[in-house]
Design a protein around this motif. Structure first.
Motif, PDB file in Angstrom:
ATOM      1  N   SER A  54      48.687  57.843  52.634  1.00 18.44           N
ATOM      2  CA  SER A  54      49.199  57.254  51.520  1.00 18.44           C
ATOM      3  C   SER A  54      47.968  56.118  51.303  1.00 18.44           C
ATOM      4  O   SER A  54      48.036  55.982  49.871  1.00 18.44           O
ATOM      5  CB  SER A  54      50.352  56.359  51.885  1.00 18.44           C
ATOM      6  N   ALA A  55      47.484  55.696  52.028  1.00 16.32           N
ATOM      7  CA  ALA A  55      46.240  54.678  51.645  1.00 16.32           C
ATOM      8  C   ALA A  55      45.356  55.354  50.919  1.00 16.32           C
ATOM      9  O   ALA A  55      44.668  54.671  50.017  1.00 16.32           O
ATOM     10  CB  ALA A  55      45.822  53.988  52.948  1.00 16.32           C
ATOM     11  N   GLY A  56      45.005  56.579  51.320  1.00 19.56           N
ATOM     12  CA  GLY A  56      43.924  57.189  50.546  1.00 19.56           C
ATOM     13  C   GLY A  56      44.390  57.708  48.965  1.00 19.56           C
ATOM     14  O   GLY A  56      43.461  57.738  48.264  1.00 19.56           O
ATOM     15  N   ALA A  57      45.657  57.690  48.760  1.00 22.03           N
ATOM     16  CA  ALA A  57      46.354  58.087  47.511  1.00 22.03           C
ATOM     17  C   ALA A  57      46.320  56.991  46.726  1.00 22.03           C
ATOM     18  O   ALA A  57      46.727  57.354  45.533  1.00 22.03           O
ATOM     19  CB  ALA A  57      47.377  58.953  47.715  1.00 22.03           C
ATOM     20  N   THR A  58      46.433  55.940  47.109  1.00 24.92           N
ATOM     21  CA  THR A  58      46.968  54.561  46.200  1.00 24.92           C
ATOM     22  C   THR A  58      45.724  53.714  46.321  1.00 24.92           C
ATOM     23  O   THR A  58      44.732  53.695  47.221  1.00 24.92           O
ATOM     24  CB  THR A  58      48.141  54.100  46.775  1.00 24.92           C
ATOM     25  N   SER A  59      45.948  52.375  45.613  1.00 28.91           N
ATOM     26  CA  SER A  59      45.089  51.262  45.678  1.00 28.91           C
ATOM     27  C   SER A  59      45.493  49.923  45.713  1.00 28.91           C
ATOM     28  O   SER A  59      44.833  48.924  46.006  1.00 28.91           O
ATOM     29  CB  SER A  59      44.171  51.464  44.591  1.00 28.91           C
ATOM     30  N   THR A  60      46.862  49.794  45.559  1.00 25.07           N
ATOM     31  CA  THR A  60      47.536  48.365  45.358  1.00 25.07           C
ATOM     32  C   THR A  60      48.928  48.326  46.067  1.00 25.07           C
ATOM     33  O   THR A  60      49.075  47.192  46.711  1.00 25.07           O
ATOM     34  CB  THR A  60      47.739  47.960  44.083  1.00 25.07           C
ATOM     35  N   ILE A  61      49.698  49.168  46.277  1.00 27.52           N
ATOM     36  CA  ILE A  61      51.077  49.203  46.969  1.00 27.52           C
ATOM     37  C   ILE A  61      50.871  48.865  48.515  1.00 27.52           C
ATOM     38  O   ILE A  61      49.881  49.457  48.966  1.00 27.52           O
ATOM     39  CB  ILE A  61      51.566  50.658  46.696  1.00 27.52           C
ATOM     40  N   GLY A  62      51.788  48.339  48.751  1.00 30.40           N
ATOM     41  CA  GLY A  62      51.730  47.814  50.157  1.00 30.40           C
ATOM     42  C   GLY A  62      52.221  48.943  51.132  1.00 30.40           C
ATOM     43  O   GLY A  62      52.837  49.846  50.528  1.00 30.40           O
ATOM     44  N   LEU A  63      51.728  48.908  52.503  1.00 27.42           N
ATOM     45  CA  LEU A  63      52.253  50.064  53.235  1.00 27.42           C
ATOM     46  C   LEU A  63      52.576  49.236  54.619  1.00 27.42           C
ATOM     47  O   LEU A  63      52.278  48.342  55.069  1.00 27.42           O
ATOM     48  CB  LEU A  63      50.879  50.567  53.811  1.00 27.42           C
ATOM     49  N   VAL A  64      53.698  49.586  55.035  1.00 27.03           N
ATOM     50  CA  VAL A  64      54.731  49.108  56.088  1.00 27.03           C
ATOM     51  C   VAL A  64      55.481  50.458  56.875  1.00 27.03           C
ATOM     52  O   VAL A  64      56.148  51.294  56.588  1.00 27.03           O
ATOM     53  CB  VAL A  64      55.632  48.150  55.680  1.00 27.03           C
ATOM     54  N   SER A  65      55.266  49.991  58.106  1.00 27.84           N
ATOM     55  CA  SER A  65      56.319  50.931  59.078  1.00 27.84           C
ATOM     56  C   SER A  65      57.484  50.268  59.279  1.00 27.84           C
ATOM     57  O   SER A  65      57.492  49.112  59.533  1.00 27.84           O
ATOM     58  CB  SER A  65      55.426  51.121  60.281  1.00 27.84           C
ATOM     59  N   THR A  66      58.506  51.109  59.223  1.00 29.38           N
ATOM     60  CA  THR A  66      59.820  50.613  59.377  1.00 29.38           C
ATOM     61  C   THR A  66      61.112  51.126  60.349  1.00 29.38           C
ATOM     62  O   THR A  66      62.286  51.414  59.783  1.00 29.38           O
ATOM     63  CB  THR A  66      60.345  50.381  57.871  1.00 29.38           C
ATOM     64  N   VAL A  67      60.645  51.277  61.554  1.00 30.16           N
ATOM     65  CA  VAL A  67      59.825  50.544  62.395  1.00 30.16           C
ATOM     66  C   VAL A  67      59.005  51.672  63.060  1.00 30.16           C
ATOM     67  O   VAL A  67      59.533  52.762  63.401  1.00 30.16           O
ATOM     68  CB  VAL A  67      60.243  49.602  63.392  1.00 30.16           C
ATOM     69  N   MET A  68      57.818  51.500  63.656  1.00 32.50           N
ATOM     70  CA  MET A  68      57.203  52.161  64.504  1.00 32.50           C
ATOM     71  C   MET A  68      57.482  51.849  65.906  1.00 32.50           C
ATOM     72  O   MET A  68      57.719  50.763  66.360  1.00 32.50           O
ATOM     73  CB  MET A  68      55.495  51.881  64.198  1.00 32.50           C
TER      74      MET A  68
END
Length: 284
Positions: A54-68
């Motif tokens: 997802s980081a590679g496919a986007t540039s601004t949206i937040g990323l969060v594990s819910t939960v790891m």
């Protein structure tokens, strides 16, 4: 209240190639964050890979594990992966972590399902040491580029120890997939723990829920399947609370706004890509 959307990384037999497209569509729609849920012993995509894609496919949206489920990893390895994710995403990662409890997820020798609290406390020390640029592996080399990397942490769980870790190490608390009246006292506990620890301001308060629009029956069945390991009663409860209509989704948002949530991350229980835009039309 911000509204995020989950990735379908733990939908049974998810079409894994949908994840980058899901992430791009969610960013374009205006969601605040992309979330993951995580298990090892389940036919899905592991959190770190889903978030990296997802980081590679986007540039601004937040990323969060819910939960790891942090204790299933050796601490230095997870710390390195999370720091790497933070670096490649340009600082968009927030890590939600919990101790877990499903014995089949603990597959690494020496990292079984016992002594989780003590292991989590030790792991947090290891995370901070690696992220601060201290040498790893007994040598002289740090584990992160650039001197140090900050990875904000949210903590999930019901026990007082989870609140204490949150107040000591984290930026806030994340509630599980239960209705707002159940989450409200947990938010109160998080605020109290924060104040007792002498932290300034207020903890960030996040929560997750589930939805399925295109195929509600399949969505409820998938939610039940994922949580069946926690017992039939809980699995039925989660499946029964999957929001499937416009009215249910709007009421869901309202209920968490009313208890002071800072962010609601609504997770899918199918991998129907059309449901990203359909959810945005209703809640954004």
């Amino acid at each position: 209240m911000k509204i995020g959307i989950g990735l379908p990384n733990q939908v049974r037999d998810v079409r894994a190639t949908v994840i980058p497209a899901w992430a791009r569509t969610a960013e374009e729609a205006g969601f605040s964050s992309l979330g993951t849920v995580g298990r090892i012993a389940y036919p899905g995509i592991i959190d770190t890979v889903a978030l990296a894609a997802s980081a590679g496919a986007t540039s601004t949206i937040g990323l969060v594990s819910t939960v790891m489920l942090a204790p299933v990893w050796p601490a230095p390895l997870l710390a390195k992966e999370l720091a790497s994710l933070q670096a490649v995403s340009g600082g968009r990662l927030t890590v939600g972590i919990g101790v877990g409890g499903r014995s089949d997820d603990f597959v690494v020798e020496g990292h079984g399902p016992k002594g989780l609290g003590k292991r989590m406390n030790a792991a947090l020390e290891d995370y901070k040491a690696l992220w601060s640029g201290q040498p790893v592996g007994g040598g002289d080399n740090p584990g992160v580029p650039g001197g140090s990397i900050d990875v904000p942490m949210l903590f999930g769980g019901f026990a007082p120890a989870a609140m204490e870790r949150m107040a000591k190490w984290g930026i806030g608390y994340i509630g599980g997939s239960v209705p707002a009246p159940v989450i409200a006292p947990l938010f109160d506990n998080a605020r109290a723990a924060w104040k007792q620890a002498g932290r300034e301001g207020q903890p960030r308060l996040a929560v997750i829920a589930y939805y399925s629009i295109t195929d509600p029956d399949k969505g409820r069945a998938n939610a039940y399947d994922y949580y069946s390991v926690a017992g039939e009663d809980f699995a039925k409860s989660v499946a029964g609370n999957v929001a499937t209509t416009d009215a249910q989704l709007r009421e869901l948002v309202k209920s968490f706004e009313e208890i002071g949530a800072d962010e609601l991350i609504i997770h899918p229980v199918t991998d129907e890509l059309d449901d990203v835009a359909r959810l945005a039309d209703i809640v954004l």
